[in-house]
Design an enzyme around this catalytic site. Structure first.
Site, PDB file in Angstrom:
ATOM      1  N   HIS A 358     -44.360  70.456  13.584  1.00  0.00           N
ATOM      2  CA  HIS A 358     -45.671  71.155  13.888  1.00  0.00           C
ATOM      3  C   HIS A 358     -46.830  70.817  15.097  1.00  0.00           C
ATOM      4  O   HIS A 358     -47.759  71.034  15.082  1.00  0.00           O
ATOM      5  CB  HIS A 358     -46.388  70.831  12.470  1.00  0.00           C
ATOM      6  CG  HIS A 358     -45.713  71.483  11.466  1.00  0.00           C
ATOM      7  ND1 HIS A 358     -46.134  72.916  10.953  1.00  0.00           N
ATOM      8  CD2 HIS A 358     -44.955  71.125  10.617  1.00  0.00           C
ATOM      9  CE1 HIS A 358     -45.470  73.180   9.747  1.00  0.00           C
ATOM     10  NE2 HIS A 358     -44.645  72.026   9.329  1.00  0.00           N
ATOM     11  N   LYS A 546     -62.056  75.137  12.998  1.00  0.00           N
ATOM     12  CA  LYS A 546     -60.654  74.274  12.701  1.00  0.00           C
ATOM     13  C   LYS A 546     -61.093  73.066  13.192  1.00  0.00           C
ATOM     14  O   LYS A 546     -62.302  72.673  13.212  1.00  0.00           O
ATOM     15  CB  LYS A 546     -59.805  74.856  13.861  1.00  0.00           C
ATOM     16  CG  LYS A 546     -60.459  75.032  15.325  1.00  0.00           C
ATOM     17  CD  LYS A 546     -59.703  75.462  16.273  1.00  0.00           C
ATOM     18  CE  LYS A 546     -59.556  77.209  16.351  1.00  0.00           C
ATOM     19  NZ  LYS A 546     -58.223  77.627  16.228  1.00  0.00           N
ATOM     20  N   ARG A 547     -59.952  72.045  12.886  1.00  0.00           N
ATOM     21  CA  ARG A 547     -60.277  70.714  13.091  1.00  0.00           C
ATOM     22  C   ARG A 547     -60.953  70.447  14.625  1.00  0.00           C
ATOM     23  O   ARG A 547     -60.500  71.106  15.411  1.00  0.00           O
ATOM     24  CB  ARG A 547     -58.940  69.934  12.756  1.00  0.00           C
ATOM     25  CG  ARG A 547     -58.751  69.558  11.249  1.00  0.00           C
ATOM     26  CD  ARG A 547     -59.968  68.957  10.629  1.00  0.00           C
ATOM     27  NE  ARG A 547     -59.924  67.421  11.082  1.00  0.00           N
ATOM     28  CZ  ARG A 547     -59.407  66.643  10.414  1.00  0.00           C
ATOM     29  NH1 ARG A 547     -58.799  66.693   9.383  1.00  0.00           N
ATOM     30  NH2 ARG A 547     -59.447  65.245  11.021  1.00  0.00           N
ATOM     31  N   LYS A 552     -58.196  71.680  21.209  1.00  0.00           N
ATOM     32  CA  LYS A 552     -58.533  72.970  20.955  1.00  0.00           C
ATOM     33  C   LYS A 552     -59.777  73.683  21.316  1.00  0.00           C
ATOM     34  O   LYS A 552     -60.232  74.775  21.357  1.00  0.00           O
ATOM     35  CB  LYS A 552     -58.863  72.645  19.143  1.00  0.00           C
ATOM     36  CG  LYS A 552     -57.661  72.462  18.230  1.00  0.00           C
ATOM     37  CD  LYS A 552     -58.104  72.386  16.794  1.00  0.00           C
ATOM     38  CE  LYS A 552     -57.033  71.829  16.141  1.00  0.00           C
ATOM     39  NZ  LYS A 552     -55.781  73.000  15.338  1.00  0.00           N
ATOM     40  N   THR A 654     -52.976  79.209  12.322  1.00  0.00           N
ATOM     41  CA  THR A 654     -53.037  80.107  11.238  1.00  0.00           C
ATOM     42  C   THR A 654     -54.209  80.842  11.032  1.00  0.00           C
ATOM     43  O   THR A 654     -54.550  81.813  10.462  1.00  0.00           O
ATOM     44  CB  THR A 654     -52.289  79.509  10.237  1.00  0.00           C
ATOM     45  OG1 THR A 654     -53.063  78.407   9.968  1.00  0.00           O
ATOM     46  CG2 THR A 654     -51.112  79.313  10.215  1.00  0.00           C
ATOM     47  N   LYS A 658     -55.862  84.590   9.941  1.00  0.00           N
ATOM     48  CA  LYS A 658     -56.773  85.025   8.998  1.00  0.00           C
ATOM     49  C   LYS A 658     -57.853  85.796   9.697  1.00  0.00           C
ATOM     50  O   LYS A 658     -58.335  86.657   8.622  1.00  0.00           O
ATOM     51  CB  LYS A 658     -57.322  83.783   8.358  1.00  0.00           C
ATOM     52  CG  LYS A 658     -56.427  82.973   7.722  1.00  0.00           C
ATOM     53  CD  LYS A 658     -56.726  81.613   7.327  1.00  0.00           C
ATOM     54  CE  LYS A 658     -55.425  80.475   7.098  1.00  0.00           C
ATOM     55  NZ  LYS A 658     -55.657  79.326   7.150  1.00  0.00           N
TER      56      LYS A 658
HETATM   57  C1  26V Z   1     -49.461  64.191  12.325  1.00  0.00           C
HETATM   58  C2  26V Z   1     -49.661  62.993  12.094  1.00  0.00           C
HETATM   59  C3  26V Z   1     -49.553  61.955  12.770  1.00  0.00           C
HETATM   60  C4  26V Z   1     -49.134  60.865  12.060  1.00  0.00           C
HETATM   61  C5  26V Z   1     -50.203  60.648  10.911  1.00  0.00           C
HETATM   62  C6  26V Z   1     -50.732  61.837  10.115  1.00  0.00           C
HETATM   63  C7  26V Z   1     -50.511  63.039  10.929  1.00  0.00           C
HETATM   64  C8  26V Z   1     -50.944  64.201  10.131  1.00  0.00           C
HETATM   65  C9  26V Z   1     -50.681  65.205  10.590  1.00  0.00           C
HETATM   66  C10 26V Z   1     -49.950  65.490  11.814  1.00  0.00           C
HETATM   67  C11 26V Z   1     -49.129  66.699  12.136  1.00  0.00           C
HETATM   68  C12 26V Z   1     -50.433  67.378  12.489  1.00  0.00           C
HETATM   69  C13 26V Z   1     -49.629  68.639  12.823  1.00  0.00           C
HETATM   70  C14 26V Z   1     -50.406  69.948  12.223  1.00  0.00           C
HETATM   71  O1  26V Z   1     -51.230  69.735  11.838  1.00  0.00           O
HETATM   72  N1  26V Z   1     -50.015  70.831  13.259  1.00  0.00           N
HETATM   73  C15 26V Z   1     -50.403  72.243  12.783  1.00  0.00           C
HETATM   74  O2  26V Z   1     -49.602  72.932  12.103  1.00  0.00           O
HETATM   75  C16 26V Z   1     -49.822  74.093  11.827  1.00  0.00           C
HETATM   76  C17 26V Z   1     -48.812  74.758  10.909  1.00  0.00           C
HETATM   77  O3  26V Z   1     -47.769  74.941  11.536  1.00  0.00           O
HETATM   78  C18 26V Z   1     -49.879  75.026  13.199  1.00  0.00           C
HETATM   79  O4  26V Z   1     -50.580  76.139  12.933  1.00  0.00           O
HETATM   80  C19 26V Z   1     -50.879  74.232  14.234  1.00  0.00           C
HETATM   81  O5  26V Z   1     -50.939  74.749  15.368  1.00  0.00           O
HETATM   82  C20 26V Z   1     -50.462  72.729  14.362  1.00  0.00           C
HETATM   83  O6  26V Z   1     -51.567  71.968  14.901  1.00  0.00           O
END
Ligand code: 26V
Length: 741
Positions: A358, A546-547, A552, A654, A658
């Protein structure tokens, strides 16, 4: 045929009866929270009927089952969507009307389970809704965090974090399943024992944590399927007798209690940023091990020990690398508990588990210190070592002598466990979440793996559930669409395309505009309640929700607003379409720059508000505590959706889908799923700007761009940046925004 829905009279009776039995009150004396509980548990009764039947069918089901493992599920509130999916909405609405209960007030009483950060968690939640609605047998598996993502307050122009005690009033939608409790083991050391001519591995002196499942039913739309979201809660194995452990000097027992107390306590508020925190590793293994133990047990109930059938009968989808320990854990179960040999076990594991990536941001790619893994999970570490040994031997054959490449592809290298390499090497599928992201995975992030095993790579563009994100959150638009093309789109959303000719239909467009106005009023009701303010309903609503993250580019949006402000202030004749910029964004509490960007936006908002002239055309509204419920109010009211990420960085997005589904136009870069949206709607219906991903990557490769050049050549930008630090924007702490300029 779906089971029949509750009729209006029985819904009324049920609500009044529950308030009487549980609260000892009449409806007239009940609080909104008590009424919510009664309404929700009435809907729940209906789901339970279906759930019981679904579980009965499950017992004899011999087909394939999906386990979707995710450290986050950002579910949002359930009441409305459950009523919708049960097709009870009209009956419920009429029943409440007759009882004199305001539906919108009652919905607000439901606490939102904030068990996710952003896109990754919300995608998991959308998938569950769709899996049930498409009648596919699936179980979502995660942690039952006692505290969800922090709640955001905006105080004195800054973000303040407050803990989110979402379980305070109980959770109507979950049922504990203590009979499925399993033990998860941490620490200790591994003994090798020879038994019947075979070396067996036994973990000794470990600490136990019990994993207790809490199940939430996920009802499909207008069908009998009810899947489950299984949330594991950590409990000490000796809950009742350990109060004396400390005083008795039994620190081992006390440690076990401690561990259990914290594992399922709180969700980490970071996304797209990785830190090697031991508690996080503990959380990941905790829910992954519990899930795999349960899944294998369920497999054995159905197929005994015919493990060669396992890849045909279950699939484990891991949502990013966080549940990647499912790979060595399934190996451990098959070898140490079921007696399979390495080769046999590995063949099964690598055909059962699939991985979705992701993010390509390097700071988000998960790596764990080897020592930490070795100490916390000694047996798992041994398995990783052996996997790595075999993998490197294979890589040596493919790339003889190329140590750099092999180290880059290894599971263990430079004293770290590389989770993405583990996942790519040991699963049968690695997929990206949009076409562009899939290409970047192949050509860049996992380039070497792609050259070796191209068949594993694919992309599946993300999607959203139109049930929550259109039918439930924008009821008037739903009805207008149904009036135009009938209701078949409820089950076949691709039929929304049939709306195309209505773009030329004046009456339709007028009604659409009326609905947008209505949704703006609804948005204002929410805003008035939450923040005691309202937006101008005749302004264009321009939203970026968004976050908060540098990639972003909320900062780009803010700078643009700043420049608009200066134009208005400089030129008495300046005019523009009056516009309210809406922001919704939480910053990770430790992300300094993200928090500064929030300060800048809030300060700009104040600056604009102080000028009556600017305010006639320009506003900024920062919606506090952006969450699923806030999104459900903002999105239907929005005219323009901002999707500004630096090309190549946003895996899919996403939110972009929406907003578009609710009739907003998009302004954005050629990034993530924007690329495919552009292709679908045509260049006339989306505003694309900026560098393409390949150009941006090449520039980054060359060391990046020169901001000083822009500063020197663009007077408007120079002025805005100067005002950031000269006290114009932040009079109280003029230099605070220095780090941004
Ligand atoms: C990474 C990490 C790193 C380690 C610790 C905690 C943590 C938590 C989450 C993440 C990954 C975040 C990645 C994420 O949210 N990606 C998003 O995924 C969406 C669904 O596929 C996508 O639409 C977004 O573009 C993407 O940023």
């Amino acid at each position: 045929m779906p089971l029949t829905s509750f009729d209006k009279e029985s819904i009324k009776q049920s609500i009044v009866g529950k308030i009487q039995r549980y609260n000892g009150r009449t409806l007239a004396d009940a609080t909104d929270q008590q009424i919510y509980q009664a309404v929700a548990s009435t809907i729940r009764d209906q789901i339970m009927q279906k759930w019981v039947a679904a579980r009965e069918r499950d017992k004899t089901y011999m087909g394939k089952r999906l386990y979707y493992l995710s450290v986050e599920f950002l579910m949002g509130r359930s009441l409305h969507c459950n009523a919708l999916n049960l097709c009870s909405m009209e009956n419920v609405r009429e029943a409440l009307l007759e009882l004199g209960i305001n539906w919108r007030h009652i919905i607000r009483e439901e606490p939102e389970p904030g068990l996710g950060n952003g896109g990754l968690g919300r995608l998991a939640a959308c998938f569950l809704d769709s899996l049930s609605s498409l009648e596919m047998p699936a179980m979502g598996c995660t942690i039952r965090y006692e505290y969800g993502l922090f709640r955001q307050r905006l105080v004195d122009g800054q973000q303040v974090e407050i803990s989110d005690n979402w379980l305070e009033n109980g959770n109507t939608w979950e049922v504990a399943a203590p009979e499925d409790t399993v033990e998860v083991r941490f620490d200790g050391h591994v003994d090798m024992v020879q038994e019947n001519g075979r070396t067996n591995f036994r973990l000794r002196d470990y600490h136990s944590v019990m994993a207790v499942p809490y199940d939430m039913p996920i009802a499909g739309y207008d069908c009998d399927t009810v899947n489950t979201l299984r949330m594991w809660r950590a409990r000490s194995p000796r809950d009742n007798m350990d109060f004396g452990a400390f005083s008795a000097g039994n620190y081992e027992k006390a440690l076990e209690q401690d561990m259990a107390a914290v594992i399922s306590k709180v969700l980490y508020p970071e996304d797209n940023h990785y830190e090697g925190k031991r508690l996080r590793l503990t959380q990941h293994y905790f829910f992954t091990s519990a899930t795999l133990q349960y899944a294998v047990k369920d497999f054995k109930r159905r197929f005994g020990t015919r493990f060669n059938l396992l890849p045909e009968k279950m699939v484990v989808q891991i949502n990013d690398t966080h549940p990647g320990l499912a790979i060595p854990e399934l190996m451990r179960i098959l070898m140490d508990e079921e007696g399979l040999g390495w080769d046999e076990a590995q063949a099964i594991v690598s055909r059962t588990i699939a991985y979705t990536n992701h993010t390509v941001l390097s700071e988000a790619l998960e790596k764990w210190p080897e020592q930490m893994v070795k100490q916390l999970l000694p047996r798992i570490y041994m398995i990783l070592e052996e996997m790595n040994r075999r993998l490197c031997a294979r890589l040596w054959n493919a790339f003889p002598g190329d140590w750099d490449k092999i180290a880059k592809m290894a599971i263990l290298a430079y004293d770290q466990v590389h989770m993405a390499n583990l996942c790519v090497a040991m699963t049968f599928s690695t997929n990206g979440v949009s076409r562009l992201h899939g290409e970047i995975l192949k050509n860049d992030t996992f380039r070497d793996y792609y050259s070796l095993m191209p068949e594993k790579f694919s992309y599946i563009t993300n999607g959203i559930t139109h049930r929550r994100w259109l039918m439930a959150c924008n009821t008037h638009l739903r009805d207008l669409i149904t009036e135009a093309i009938g209701d078949k789109w409820y089950k076949e959303p691709e039929r929304l395309e049939e709306l195309t000719p209505f773009a030329e239909d004046k009456a339709f467009c007028e009604k659409f505009a009326e609905i947008k106005r209505f949704n703006k009023q609804q948005f204002n009701r929410m805003l008035a309640m939450r923040q005691d303010m309202t937006a101008e309903e005749d302004f264009l609503f321009d939203s970026q929700c968004k976050r908060l993250h540098e990639y972003k580019r909320q900062l780009l949006n803010a700078l643009h607003i700043h420049v608009l402000y200066n134009r208005i202030m400089d030129d008495p004749n300046y005019t523009m379409v009056p516009r309210v910029f809406i922001f919704g964004a939480k910053a990770s509490p430790g992300y300094y720059k993200a928090k500064l960007i929030i300060r800048y936006i809030l300060a700009l908002s104040k600056l604009i508000d102080r000028s009556p002239r600017a305010r006639r055309m320009l506003r900024i509204i920062f919606v506090e505590n952006y969450d699923v419920s806030a999104a459900e109010a903002i999105i239907p009211a929005t005219d323009l959706s901002e999707q500004l990420s630096t090309a190549g960085k946003e895996a899919s997005g996403t939110g972009n889908m929406k907003f578009m589904m609710n009739g907003a136009l998009t302004i954005g870069t050629m990034d993530g799923a924007n690329v495919e949206i552009h292709e679908q709607v045509g260049a006339d219906n989306i505003y694309i700007f900026g560098m393409r991903a390949d150009t941006a990557a090449a520039l980054e490769h060359e060391g990046g761009y020169n901001p000083m050049q822009i500063f020197e050549n663009n007077a408007e930008i120079r002025r805005a940046l100067t005002q950031m630090i000269d006290g114009t924007v932040l009079p109280d702490s003029p230099t605070a925004a220095g780090a941004l300029s």
